[in-house]
Design a protein around this motif. Structure first.
Motif, PDB file in Angstrom:
ATOM      1  N   LEU A  12       0.827  -1.209   0.000  1.00 55.20           N
ATOM      2  CA  LEU A  12       0.000   0.000   0.000  1.00 55.20           C
ATOM      3  C   LEU A  12       0.861   1.260   0.000  1.00 55.20           C
ATOM      4  N   ASN A  13       1.996   1.213   0.686  1.00 50.82           N
ATOM      5  CA  ASN A  13       2.917   2.349   0.644  1.00 50.82           C
ATOM      6  C   ASN A  13       3.359   2.649  -0.778  1.00 50.82           C
ATOM      7  N   MET A  14       3.595   1.599  -1.557  1.00 51.50           N
ATOM      8  CA  MET A  14       4.007   1.801  -2.946  1.00 51.50           C
ATOM      9  C   MET A  14       2.877   2.409  -3.778  1.00 51.50           C
ATOM     10  N   VAL A  15       1.648   2.090  -3.415  1.00 53.11           N
ATOM     11  CA  VAL A  15       0.507   2.713  -4.104  1.00 53.11           C
ATOM     12  C   VAL A  15       0.454   4.202  -3.779  1.00 53.11           C
ATOM     13  N   PHE A  16       0.563   4.537  -2.507  1.00 46.56           N
ATOM     14  CA  PHE A  16       0.456   5.934  -2.079  1.00 46.56           C
ATOM     15  C   PHE A  16       1.651   6.776  -2.536  1.00 46.56           C
ATOM     16  N   ASP A  17       2.801   6.137  -2.704  1.00 45.73           N
ATOM     17  CA  ASP A  17       4.020   6.871  -3.077  1.00 45.73           C
ATOM     18  C   ASP A  17       4.357   6.748  -4.558  1.00 45.73           C
ATOM     19  N   ARG A  18       3.422   6.289  -5.356  1.00 52.53           N
ATOM     20  CA  ARG A  18       3.745   6.041  -6.763  1.00 52.53           C
ATOM     21  C   ARG A  18       4.155   7.308  -7.507  1.00 52.53           C
ATOM     22  N   ASP A  19       3.621   8.470  -7.130  1.00 54.98           N
ATOM     23  CA  ASP A  19       4.007   9.711  -7.793  1.00 54.98           C
ATOM     24  C   ASP A  19       5.432  10.115  -7.427  1.00 54.98           C
ATOM     25  N   ILE A  20       5.864   9.755  -6.225  1.00 55.59           N
ATOM     26  CA  ILE A  20       7.253  10.001  -5.816  1.00 55.59           C
ATOM     27  C   ILE A  20       8.179   8.996  -6.490  1.00 55.59           C
ATOM     28  N   ASP A  21       7.781   7.741  -6.498  1.00 58.08           N
ATOM     29  CA  ASP A  21       8.628   6.679  -7.038  1.00 58.08           C
ATOM     30  C   ASP A  21       8.962   6.899  -8.513  1.00 58.08           C
ATOM     31  N   VAL A  22       8.038   7.439  -9.264  1.00 64.92           N
ATOM     32  CA  VAL A  22       8.280   7.636 -10.693  1.00 64.92           C
ATOM     33  C   VAL A  22       9.310   8.732 -10.940  1.00 64.92           C
ATOM     34  N   VAL A  23       9.503   9.621  -9.979  1.00 61.62           N
ATOM     35  CA  VAL A  23      10.465  10.718 -10.101  1.00 61.62           C
ATOM     36  C   VAL A  23      11.865  10.280  -9.695  1.00 61.62           C
ATOM     37  N   MET A  24      11.945   9.441  -8.674  1.00 60.04           N
ATOM     38  CA  MET A  24      13.238   9.071  -8.091  1.00 60.04           C
ATOM     39  C   MET A  24      13.913   7.941  -8.874  1.00 60.04           C
ATOM     40  N   GLU A  25      15.189   8.138  -9.152  1.00 58.18           N
ATOM     41  CA  GLU A  25      15.943   7.146  -9.914  1.00 58.18           C
ATOM     42  C   GLU A  25      15.989   5.797  -9.188  1.00 58.18           C
ATOM     43  N   ARG A  26      16.097   5.836  -7.855  1.00 60.28           N
ATOM     44  CA  ARG A  26      16.209   4.614  -7.062  1.00 60.28           C
ATOM     45  C   ARG A  26      14.943   3.770  -7.115  1.00 60.28           C
ATOM     46  N   THR A  27      13.790   4.396  -7.347  1.00 61.63           N
ATOM     47  CA  THR A  27      12.511   3.681  -7.231  1.00 61.63           C
ATOM     48  C   THR A  27      11.695   3.637  -8.525  1.00 61.63           C
ATOM     49  N   ARG A  28      12.182   4.286  -9.564  1.00 62.07           N
ATOM     50  CA  ARG A  28      11.348   4.387 -10.771  1.00 62.07           C
ATOM     51  C   ARG A  28      11.142   3.062 -11.496  1.00 62.07           C
ATOM     52  N   ASN A  29      11.944   2.051 -11.155  1.00 63.45           N
ATOM     53  CA  ASN A  29      11.782   0.739 -11.790  1.00 63.45           C
ATOM     54  C   ASN A  29      10.930  -0.223 -10.976  1.00 63.45           C
ATOM     55  N   ARG A  30      10.277   0.305  -9.944  1.00 66.99           N
ATOM     56  CA  ARG A  30       9.362  -0.537  -9.181  1.00 66.99           C
ATOM     57  C   ARG A  30       8.149  -0.903 -10.044  1.00 66.99           C
ATOM     58  N   PRO A  31       7.413  -1.948  -9.676  1.00 64.84           N
ATOM     59  CA  PRO A  31       6.334  -2.447 -10.538  1.00 64.84           C
ATOM     60  C   PRO A  31       5.255  -1.424 -10.894  1.00 64.84           C
ATOM     61  N   ILE A  32       4.877  -0.536  -9.967  1.00 65.00           N
ATOM     62  CA  ILE A  32       3.798   0.412 -10.277  1.00 65.00           C
ATOM     63  C   ILE A  32       4.279   1.528 -11.210  1.00 65.00           C
ATOM     64  N   PRO A  33       5.422   2.195 -10.955  1.00 69.44           N
ATOM     65  CA  PRO A  33       5.885   3.236 -11.876  1.00 69.44           C
ATOM     66  C   PRO A  33       6.142   2.723 -13.293  1.00 69.44           C
ATOM     67  N   THR A  34       6.576   1.464 -13.424  1.00 64.76           N
ATOM     68  CA  THR A  34       6.843   0.914 -14.748  1.00 64.76           C
ATOM     69  C   THR A  34       5.571   0.438 -15.445  1.00 64.76           C
ATOM     70  N   GLY A  35       4.453   0.423 -14.716  1.00 62.66           N
ATOM     71  CA  GLY A  35       3.189   0.006 -15.314  1.00 62.66           C
ATOM     72  C   GLY A  35       2.979  -1.494 -15.341  1.00 62.66           C
ATOM     73  N   MET A  36       3.860  -2.245 -14.699  1.00 60.24           N
ATOM     74  CA  MET A  36       3.707  -3.701 -14.704  1.00 60.24           C
ATOM     75  C   MET A  36       2.558  -4.142 -13.802  1.00 60.24           C
ATOM     76  N   ILE A  37       2.267  -3.340 -12.769  1.00 58.16           N
ATOM     77  CA  ILE A  37       1.131  -3.605 -11.892  1.00 58.16           C
ATOM     78  C   ILE A  37       0.358  -2.299 -11.745  1.00 58.16           C
ATOM     79  N   SER A  38      -0.940  -2.346 -11.861  1.00 60.97           N
ATOM     80  CA  SER A  38      -1.748  -1.135 -11.737  1.00 60.97           C
ATOM     81  C   SER A  38      -1.887  -0.734 -10.274  1.00 60.97           C
TER      82      SER A  38
END
Length: 280
Positions: free
Chosen positions: A57-83
């Motif tokens: 759930l944290n990854m859901v709530f932080d998805r807008d941050i994760d897509v910006v950060m180089e360290r986290t942009r390859n997580r499943p939600i920012p990459t679109g692999m999981i909605s």
């Protein structure tokens, strides 16, 4: 199918979940619990599910941050692999299933676990993470709940040793979080997250971590003495604590990304070692 399972596993940060579960087992063993094997398994699986669901759930709530950060942009939600919807359902189901098992085993144990979920999701992620550099305190409180829950499960009540064990974890967590925040400070600035190092400066963050590590080592030693841990266990803890302080001082005197990362690695090894002594 297998590929999607791997993406969902990445949502729960298995190393982090495993370390927190390890602390819960240490808390349980520190009190010499005598529950049946089935109850212990359900309680630990329930905790693991609650931790994993919270992370998802944290990854859901932080998805807008994760897509910006180089360290986290390859997580499943920012990459679109999981909605986001799929991740939200996944995390929610894990928490519901896990908490159901926890409440079946023990009301008080489940309430402590639920407090950790609340501190992590509501207080840390949704309220303070984007507003205050002191959010790590409340993130730390969430991380301290599993060891308190484990000891509470064994005793049936909350005692001072459990609180001190939770405090030791709380004091340990800044080095785990701030070292990452320092090595990825640009990412956090771009994401608009006010981390301690970016707000108060790297030097102050290093001193803060050193003091926090010293306090964590002191509290852990007090717990070991209180529990009458074997002499060999105390010696190992003391040696580990000396290395912890050495890494902390080295990070102050010779600051670099390399020494910072070395401290990050060692603090996890130190806490895992302390937990192993309690388990054995």
């Amino acid at each position: 199918m297998i590929r999607m399972v791997r993406f969902y596993i990445r949502l729960i940060k298995t190393p982090q979940a495993a370390l927190l579960l390890f602390t819960a087992m240490a808390g349980y063993r520190s009190a010499g619990g005598n529950l049946g094997l089935l109850e212990i398994m359900i309680a630990m699986l329930g905790l693991l599910f609650a931790i994993s669901g919270t992370t998802a759930l944290n990854m859901v709530f932080d998805r807008d941050i994760d897509v910006v950060m180089e360290r986290t942009r390859n997580r499943p939600i920012p990459t679109g692999m999981i909605s986001p919807k799929g991740a939200f359902i996944f995390g929610s189901v894990l928490i519901l299933v896990g908490m159901s098992g926890n409440y079946w085993v023990s009301l008080l144990y489940a309430n402590v676990v639920l407090a950790g979920v609340f501190f992590d999701l509501a207080v840390y992620t949704l309220w303070l993470k984007r507003r205050s550099p002191w959010s790590i305190v409340f993130g730390g409180m969430a991380g301290a709940m599993p060891i308190l829950a484990g000891r509470t499960l064994a005793l049936g009540y909350i005692d001072w040793v459990g609180i001190l064990l939770a405090l030791a974890i709380l004091l340990w967590i800044p080095s785990h979080i701030l070292t990452l925040a320092m090595n990825h400070s640009r990412d956090y600035k771009l994401a608009g997250v006010p981390t301690f190092p970016n707000v108060f400066g790297f030097e102050n963050a290093r001193y803060f971590m050193a003091v926090s590590n010293l306090a964590a080592a002191g509290v852990m030693l007090a717990v070991f003495l209180w529990l009458n841990v074997s002499v060999s266990g105390i010696v190992v803890l003391l040696l580990g604590s000396l290395f912890l302080l050495g890494f902390s001082l080295r990070n102050i005197l010779h600051p670099s990304e390399k020494t910072n990362f070395a401290l990050f690695k060692y603090v996890s090894l130190y806490m895992a070692g302390a937990m192993l002594i309690l388990i054995l």
